[in-house]
Structures are given as C-alpha cells and as structure tokens.
Scaffold this motif. Structure first.
Motif, short mmCIF file in Angstrom:
data_model
loop_
_atom_site.label_atom_id
_atom_site.label_comp_id
_atom_site.label_asym_id
_atom_site.label_seq_id
_atom_site.Cartn_x
_atom_site.Cartn_y
_atom_site.Cartn_z
N PRO A 180 -5.62 16.21 -25.21
CA PRO A 180 -6.07 15.82 -23.88
C PRO A 180 -6.14 17.05 -22.98
O PRO A 180 -5.63 18.12 -23.33
N PHE A 181 -6.76 16.91 -21.82
CA PHE A 181 -6.97 18.10 -20.99
C PHE A 181 -6.86 17.75 -19.51
O PHE A 181 -7.06 16.62 -19.09
N ASP A 182 -6.52 18.80 -18.73
CA ASP A 182 -6.70 18.77 -17.28
C ASP A 182 -7.98 19.54 -16.99
O ASP A 182 -8.24 20.57 -17.61
N TYR A 183 -8.75 19.05 -16.02
CA TYR A 183 -10.02 19.72 -15.71
C TYR A 183 -10.03 20.10 -14.24
O TYR A 183 -9.94 19.24 -13.35
N VAL A 184 -10.10 21.42 -13.97
CA VAL A 184 -10.13 21.96 -12.61
C VAL A 184 -11.47 22.63 -12.40
O VAL A 184 -11.97 23.33 -13.29
N SER A 185 -12.07 22.44 -11.24
CA SER A 185 -13.40 23.01 -10.98
C SER A 185 -13.50 23.50 -9.55
O SER A 185 -12.73 23.08 -8.67
N ILE A 186 -14.46 24.39 -9.32
CA ILE A 186 -14.80 24.75 -7.95
C ILE A 186 -15.44 23.54 -7.28
O ILE A 186 -16.04 22.69 -7.94
N ARG A 187 -15.31 23.47 -5.97
CA ARG A 187 -15.88 22.35 -5.24
C ARG A 187 -17.40 22.49 -5.11
O ARG A 187 -17.95 23.59 -5.17
N ALA A 188 -18.06 21.34 -4.92
CA ALA A 188 -19.52 21.35 -4.81
C ALA A 188 -20.00 22.12 -3.59
O ALA A 188 -21.09 22.69 -3.60
N ASP A 189 -19.16 22.16 -2.53
CA ASP A 189 -19.58 22.85 -1.31
C ASP A 189 -18.97 24.24 -1.19
O ASP A 189 -18.99 24.85 -0.12
N SER A 190 -18.42 24.76 -2.28
CA SER A 190 -17.78 26.07 -2.23
C SER A 190 -18.81 27.20 -2.23
O SER A 190 -19.97 27.02 -2.61
N ARG A 191 -18.37 28.37 -1.82
CA ARG A 191 -19.24 29.55 -1.82
C ARG A 191 -19.71 29.87 -3.22
O ARG A 191 -20.87 30.21 -3.46
N GLU A 192 -18.80 29.75 -4.22
CA GLU A 192 -19.15 30.07 -5.60
C GLU A 192 -20.26 29.15 -6.12
O GLU A 192 -21.18 29.59 -6.80
N GLN A 193 -20.16 27.84 -5.79
CA GLN A 193 -21.19 26.92 -6.26
C GLN A 193 -22.53 27.23 -5.61
O GLN A 193 -23.58 27.13 -6.25
N ARG A 194 -22.51 27.64 -4.34
CA ARG A 194 -23.77 28.02 -3.68
C ARG A 194 -24.39 29.26 -4.32
O ARG A 194 -25.62 29.36 -4.45
N LEU A 195 -23.55 30.20 -4.74
CA LEU A 195 -24.06 31.38 -5.44
C LEU A 195 -24.74 31.00 -6.75
O LEU A 195 -25.81 31.51 -7.09
N ILE A 196 -24.10 30.10 -7.49
CA ILE A 196 -24.66 29.67 -8.78
C ILE A 196 -25.96 28.91 -8.57
O ILE A 196 -26.94 29.09 -9.30
N ASP A 197 -26.01 28.07 -7.53
CA ASP A 197 -27.23 27.32 -7.24
C ASP A 197 -28.38 28.23 -6.83
O ASP A 197 -29.55 27.83 -6.89
N SER A 198 -28.06 29.45 -6.40
CA SER A 198 -29.11 30.38 -5.97
C SER A 198 -29.78 31.09 -7.14
O SER A 198 -30.78 31.79 -6.93
N LEU A 199 -29.24 30.96 -8.34
CA LEU A 199 -29.82 31.64 -9.50
C LEU A 199 -31.22 31.09 -9.78
O LEU A 199 -31.39 29.89 -9.96
N LYS A 200 -32.20 31.96 -9.85
CA LYS A 200 -33.59 31.53 -9.97
C LYS A 200 -34.22 31.88 -11.31
O LYS A 200 -35.09 31.17 -11.81
N LYS A 201 -33.80 32.97 -11.92
CA LYS A 201 -34.49 33.49 -13.10
C LYS A 201 -33.93 32.89 -14.38
O LYS A 201 -32.76 32.52 -14.44
N ARG A 202 -34.78 32.80 -15.40
CA ARG A 202 -34.39 32.27 -16.71
C ARG A 202 -34.70 33.31 -17.79
O ARG A 202 -35.67 34.06 -17.69
N GLY A 203 -33.85 33.31 -18.82
CA GLY A 203 -34.07 34.19 -19.95
C GLY A 203 -35.07 33.60 -20.93
O GLY A 203 -35.60 32.50 -20.73
N ALA A 204 -35.30 34.31 -22.03
CA ALA A 204 -36.26 33.85 -23.03
C ALA A 204 -35.84 32.53 -23.66
O ALA A 204 -36.68 31.77 -24.13
N ASP A 205 -34.53 32.27 -23.70
CA ASP A 205 -34.03 31.02 -24.30
C ASP A 205 -34.01 29.86 -23.31
O ASP A 205 -33.57 28.76 -23.65
#
Length: 793
Positions: A180-205
């Motif tokens: 079994p596991f505990d699951y901890v995450s950054i919040r949806a409104d956190s600065r880190e999540q906003r940075l990730i949502d800003s990623l625009k480019k995609r690789g070949a895969d």
C-alpha cells in the motif's frame, strides 16, 4: 509437461502467476502460432512467470528459446533468474540477448528459435523488434509488459494476436502482493504546477521536450522544494528520485548531500562498474537515495524502496506506472511506500490503483487514459479536509496528501466487503453446525443440529466433526464415519494390536480422513489416509488440488483422481503442468492407449497428448483425442467409446456420445462423426467470433456516444480532445479541428492531415495536405493541390 530435476530449483508460482500461465498455454493450445502479450503490474513477478513458461516450453519442444531485453543492463538480471530455474546459459537452450546486440549481430547466430520472449514488450513497436517478426516468422512471440500502451496511441495488434491481463493494482494490494502507499502531491494552484502547465514543446516521442523541462524546472527554488518534500514526508527513508536530465539529477543529488542526505546521481554516462557499486551500496542500505534519469524505470528490483519521488513531468502513462511501481514491491522491512509527486502526475493519470482499459490501448482504440482530477484517484481519494497541516496547524501551501495507506486499505476492504455482502445476501442461510452431545447417565455420546438431537447417545466416543459428518467409536469398539442422522458412511474393523492399541479418526481438509493408532493418549503413527469421496486409502498424506469443481489428490510424486474409476498419473509430474480450461483439466500423460484415435492424424505433438478430467463428471478420467474450432474436445473412455465435450453456459459440461472403437451395426464410425462435428464446430466458432466483434463494436459505439460532445483543446503548442474536464485524447497534435459527425481532422506534422474518431482512433493516416469532412461522412483528401481523393467513412 515437465518433470522436476534434482539439479534444478523448483520455483512455486503464486496463484495469479499460475493462472496467467494456464491462460497463456490455453491460447497456445487452441491457436498454435498465436503471438501473445501478457500484462501484469510492475512488481508482481513477470520475470519469474516468464521463466516458468520458458521451462515448460523447453520440456515440450527441442527448439531453443530467446529472451530479449531492451537494455543490456537487464540481461544479467534475467539470466540470474533463469539460472535459478535450472536453465544455465552454458546449456545453450536459452539465450538472453539485448535487442541492440541482436539487431547488430543476429545474422551470425546459426539457429532459429521456437519461442521469442520479449521483456518490456511495450517497446516492441520499434523497428529493431519488428525485424524479429520478419526474420523468424515461424517462432512464437510472447510479450511481457506492465503497460501495453504507447504515447503515440498505436496499438500492438499487428504484432500480437491477443492480450492476457492480470489483476488490477488495487486487487494486488488488497491481497497483499503489492505494498500500500501514501500519495503526496503538489497542489493544483501551486507555483510548481503552474510551471509544469506552461510547458509547450514536445519531443519526437510526443512527451514533454527535455530541453524545455530542464530550462523551466532545473532551478534552485524548485530543487529546494524537492528536498523539503522528502525531508517532510520521507525523512530517514530509502528511495529513488526520477529526474529530467543528467544535469538535473546531479543538481538534485548535490542539494540532498548538502543537507546531509546521502544521495548519488546515476545516468547513462555512469561507468558500468561504478553503477554496479552504487546500486549495491543502495541495496545494502549504505546509500539512502538514488537519483536517476530513466535508468531504473524498468526491470530494477529492490523491494525495500520506501519512497519514490517523481520530479520529471511526463505525458506517458507507461513511464508513470513504471516509476511508481518501483516502490510498490512488497518487503518485510516496510509497512507501506510513500509516493511524492512533485509534478502533479496523478491529475493526468490517476493514482496507481486506477483501473485502466488495457485492451483498448492494446488495440489502439484509446490514446492514453488521462483523467480529470475528479476521476483521477479511481474512487479512492481523501477529502481536502484530510490534507496534512504544517507545524503550526496552518494549511500547507505547497503539498497535499491525496491518499494515505490506511485509507487506501480501508477503501479496498470496504469495496471487497460490499462484494462479499452481496454474495452472502444472495446465498442460502447456512444450517446450524453439527455438534456432539453427552448423556451423563449412560456415558455415551450423540449428535445434534442446534437444539435438535439427530442421533440419540449411542457412541463411546466422538473423535471429530466436519460439516455433516462425525468420526465416532461404536459400542462394539469399531470406528466409523457417520452422517448427521447416524447412518454409517465408512466402517473400520479394529486391528488386532497388543498393548491396548486402538484407532482414532480425524478429519482433514478436502474430505480426507486420517486413521491413527494410539496407546492410551499417545499417537504412535498414522495407519493410513482415506479419501471420503471415493473410499480409497493411501499410506502418504494426500494434498488436494482444486480446479473449478475438478479435484485431484497428490500423493508423493503421483496425482490420483477422485473419480469412481481410479486413475494415477505418471510419477514426478509437477503441479504447474496441470492446466484447467473451464470445463476440463488437462493432465500430461504419454501412456495414451494405442486404440485412442486422434481428431487429426498429425495432431500429435507433446502439447496434445494428455488425460483429462471433465467438470461435473465423477465417473472416470478420459483420454483426449483432439479439439475442434469452437474449443470443444473429443475424448475416449476406458471402454473405447468417444464423446464430444463442450462447455454449456448454464448447465456445466456437455458430454455427448458420438462413436466407438467397436461400433454396433448401423452406427456411425469415428471418421464420419468427426467430419460432421468439425463442420458444426467451424460454424459455431465463426458465429462466436462474429458476436465478439459485434460486442466490441457496440461497446465502442456506446463510448463514442458518451463523448460525442468532446471538443479540441490546446495545451502549450499541442492539441488534444476533452469532454468538460475529462481528457479524451492527450495533447499531442499540431492542430485538431472541431468534430464533424463524430470525426475530427488532425494535423500530426506540418501539412500532414488525417482523420480520427472522437476516441482517438485514427481512421485516415496523416499524409494529406488538407482534409475536409462533411456531415454525411464524406471526406475530401487533398493529396497535392488540384488532386483530391474522396472517401466515405
């Protein structure tokens, strides 16, 4: 199918591994050249299952077996497991090869494998693997993977004919096979999540571009946040961190070390000898944290990993499940695992316990399984009020607890209890248990059901009770097994023993009885064991093996039937050789009578010669003569009579007499009867295939109807499809136009347009300069300006 060997180590498969092996051999039983993909979650023992399959295949075939790994680092690990099953590399019958080496040197190998096993088979769409299908078309292909899925949405049906799936991660955790596991995450409104949502480019895969991720997230403040989350939720624990790039991994390790946490970065540039030493240090606990870049996503086995930190964003479901799976392996040293999601992946893929439609992904009917946050946990989430608080009781601003292991186990138990409750409610009420009762005046014993006496006191002794049976001593000193009414089922004459010896009876599980000799109260040894179903006795203690309603007894090195007519298998037969196919149990036995005729004269490989027990038939063990297209079989009994046996949906096994070795006048002979049955079975098989296809099509139509309001959406520079907050197609295309009549035009590369259904299934490959879809399903495809091709969807 194979026998044990004193030089080999007998490995016992777990119940689910045995089930998967039987299902695989059933596929091969009825479809000889079928290529099969097997899906089992990370940490459930795919390599052990793989090796058991190879061992059995080798005992049935003289052809060599190749096991293909997608990285050279995994070759030695697989060879070590194979060797534990008694198959040494020096024997030459099993080769473990990396796909890179085989692609470069395959032509120098002067042999043709009978079976090619592909580990981590979700990589099999690469051209290096496809070459195996072209070079060795006659070899069977077996693919093993936890995730039959590719980010580009392509299915595997052009390589593999069928998919066999195991239990869900939730079921494995509930049964104690995964942690079994505990699951901890950054919040949806956190600065880190906003940075990730800003990623625009995609690789070949189709995944996030590494260069952009590195530029956005490989910063001091972000890496400090990684350390703080480990310190807060996994202090002093042993874990693995998944980084974006080599520079990112090294910077994380440096930060952790600077704060007193022993960490080391491992990547593709780390020399093999140094990597081995670092991994050994980690396994032995001399190093607390391994920071890696796609090195330990697949094939790495270290069960006592206590936390996994996700520091690399991804759009790949396979990568996500492979990474969190490193922490779900069971270990005595840990109660649970902590999953620290610093990039919010559970909002895309759900918790590791989410149920995925692997068959749809295998067939290319579903591109990923991205979810809205509301559905992400698969129904096993914590309310916001149960999020952790900081030291002063204020709500944590950066992290939130999505799931704790206690709540996870409680949710799984509640779900299992709900199912069990429904089954109990639908079942019959059990009767009061049979018990003994003592009459003080006479000094004798009787039997009763609840308060109702069923046998008046008449026994000197009641040894044991099981169900509606009692083991008793009669007034004349004899021992017996009686039913609830006192009617004898089995009677034993007391042996002539000196010194006051007598017998005692004890029930065992599986309707077995132990008959022991005693002096006073001291047991001097078991005389014998009795099978209460058949009345047959054995000097060694039998072990009951159940397959549906079919049962066998293993006594020493031999299996015995519980049928009216006795049967004993060949000596040394391993239990894993027994295969249950829903309505019959297959028992490998090469002593088939010469009078037994085969359905096909060439149907005589080692896979096809066996005895079989029929479900619901307690008369005898039969000899199988062959199978028909609809998976029914032809069997012969001990008198030389032949029967057609199939599975009835409601009535159990159907057995019908068709012919005899000594036919009566006017009776059809064997060949004539078989010819008719083959034609009928072929028609039934075709009808069943047609119904399955119709069911699949109906299922897809229902899904398309549910998502008919899906619309294109943009994330960064890429486009996908979603319905409300539910993502149907992850963002991976340059452009998607609004749907027309259930279809969308999409641009995969510059000026390369195609057509997809709303569920992401590509119906027209992207190779046209322009695509116009009309409401009636007519599509105009512009090949080059002035040249238009028109098709009807």
């Amino acid at each position: 199918m194979y026998s044990t060997n004193e030089h080999s180590i007998t490995e016992h498969l777990r119940d689910y591994q045995q089930e998967m092996k039987l299902r695989l051999f059933e596929e091969w039983e009825f479809h000889r050249n079928v290529n099969v993909m097997v899906q089992m979650p990370t940490g459930t023992g795919k390599t052990h299952l793989l090796t058991a399959i190879v061992r059995e295949f080798l005992h049935a075939s003289h052809a060599p077996v190749w096991i293909i790994a997608h990285r050279r680092e995994l070759v030695g690990q697989i060879e070590e497991t194979v060797a534990r099953y008694g198959m040494r590399k020096e024997d030459g019958r099993v080769r473990v090869l990396s796909i890179q080496w085989l692609f470069r040197n395959g032509k120098v190998i002067d042999e043709s494998p009978g079976l090619i096993v592909i580990d981590e088979a979700h990589h099999a769409l690469a051209e290096t693997y496809r070459a195996l299908w072209k070079r060795y078309p006659e070899a069977r292909k077996l693919g093993m993977t936890a995730t039959p899925y590719r980010l580009n949405g392509r299915g595997f049906t052009d390589l593999f004919d069928s998919l066999i799936t195991s239990w869900t991660v939730e079921t494995f955790i509930g049964k104690g096979w995964l942690s079994p596991f505990d699951y901890v995450s950054i919040r949806a409104d956190s600065r880190e999540q906003r940075l990730i949502d800003s990623l625009k480019k995609r690789g070949a895969d189709g995944d996030y571009q590494i260069k952009e991720m590195n530029a956005v997230l490989n910063r001091e403040t972000t890496i400090k946040g990684l350390y703080e989350s480990v310190e807060r939720y996994a202090h002093g624990k042993k874990g693995i961190v998944y980084a974006i790039s080599i520079a990112h991994a090294r910077r994380i390790a440096a930060c952790y070390n600077a704060h007193g946490l022993d960490a080391v970065a491992i990547d593709s540039r780390t020399p093999a000898s140094e990597r081995k030493k670092l991994v050994d240090d980690f396994r032995q606990g001399r190093m607390k944290v391994l920071v890696n870049v796609d090195i330990f996503s697949e094939g790495f086995d270290c069960p006592d990993v206590e936390f996994v930190q996700l520091a690399r964003p991804t759009l790949s479901l396979a990568k996500y499940l492979q990474q969190v799976g490193r922490g779900l392996r069971k270990s005595i040293a840990k109660e649970s695992c902590i999953l620290i999601d610093n990039v919010g992946l559970h909002r895309i893929f759900g918790l590791p316990t989410h149920r995925h439609d692997w068959r749809a992904m295998f067939e290319g009917r579903m591109i990923g399984n991205a979810l809205s946050r509301a559905r992400a946990s698969g129904g096993l989430s914590l309310p916001a009020a149960l999020s952790l608080t900081d030291s002063v009781g204020q709500r944590e601003e950066v992290w939130e607890v999505v799931m704790t292991h206690n709540r996870l186990l409680e949710a799984i138990r509640n779900r299992e209890a709900a199912v069990s409750g429904e089954e109990a409610e639908n079942g019959k009420e059990s009767q009061a248990a049979l018990k003994s009762c003592f009459d003080r005046q006479s000094g004798l014993w009787g039997l009763k059901h609840g308060n109702k006496i069923t046998v008046t006191p008449c026994y000197l002794q009641v040894f044991d009770i099981q169900g509606d049976r009692a083991a008793v001593r009669l007034k004349d000193g004899r021992t017996a097994v009686v039913n609830a009414s006192g009617e004898p089922e089995t009677m034993f004459s007391e042996p002539e023993m000196s010194g006051g010896h007598d017998r005692r009876l004890k029930f065992l599980k599986g309707e077995l009885l132990a008959v022991t000799g005693t002096i006073g109260r001291d047991t001097i040894g078991t005389d014998f064991y009795m099978d209460l179903k058949t009345g047959r006795t054995y000097r060694e203690k039998p072990v009951v093996f159940s397959y549906g309603s079919v049962e066998l007894l293993r006594v020493g090195e031999t299996f015995h039937s519980r049928t009216r007519k006795p049967y004993a298998s060949m000596r040394g037969l391993h239990k894993d050789s027994l295969c249950f196919y829903g309505f019959y149990l297959k028992i490998p036995d090469y002593r088939v009578p010469k009078s037994c005729r085969l359905v096909d004269s060439e149907w005589s490989t080692v896979f096809d010669i066996f005895a079989c027990l029929l479900e619901g038939d307690d008369e005898e063990v039969y000899w199988c003569c062959g199978h028909l297209a609809d998976r029914s079989i032809i069997v012969m009994d001990g008198a030389g009579k032949y029967y057609h046996v199939g599975k009835e949906t409601e009535k159990g096994t159907r057995k019908r007499y068709i012919a005899s070795n000594l036919p009566t006048p006017g009776e059809e002979d064997f060949d004539t009867a078989i010819k008719k049955l083959k034609a009928e079975a072929g028609q039934r098989a075709a009808e069943n295939a047609r119904k399955r296809q119709q069911d699949e099509e109906a299922k897809r139509r229902r899904r398309l109807k549910e998502i008919r309001e899906a619309l294109p959406y943009r994330m960064g520079m890429k486009w996908g499809l979603k319905l409300g907050e539910r993502i149907i197609v992850p963002p991976k295309y340059r452009k998607i136009l609004p749907p027309v009549g259930g279809y969308c035009a999409f641009e995969e590369n510059a000026c390369q347009w195609g057509v997809m259904a709303l569920d992401g299934k590509v119906v027209v490959e992207a190779r046209y300069q322009e695509v116009n879809i009309e409401p009636d399903g007519t599509v105009h495809l512009t090949v080059i300006p002035g040249k238009v091709k028109t098709i009807q969807l």
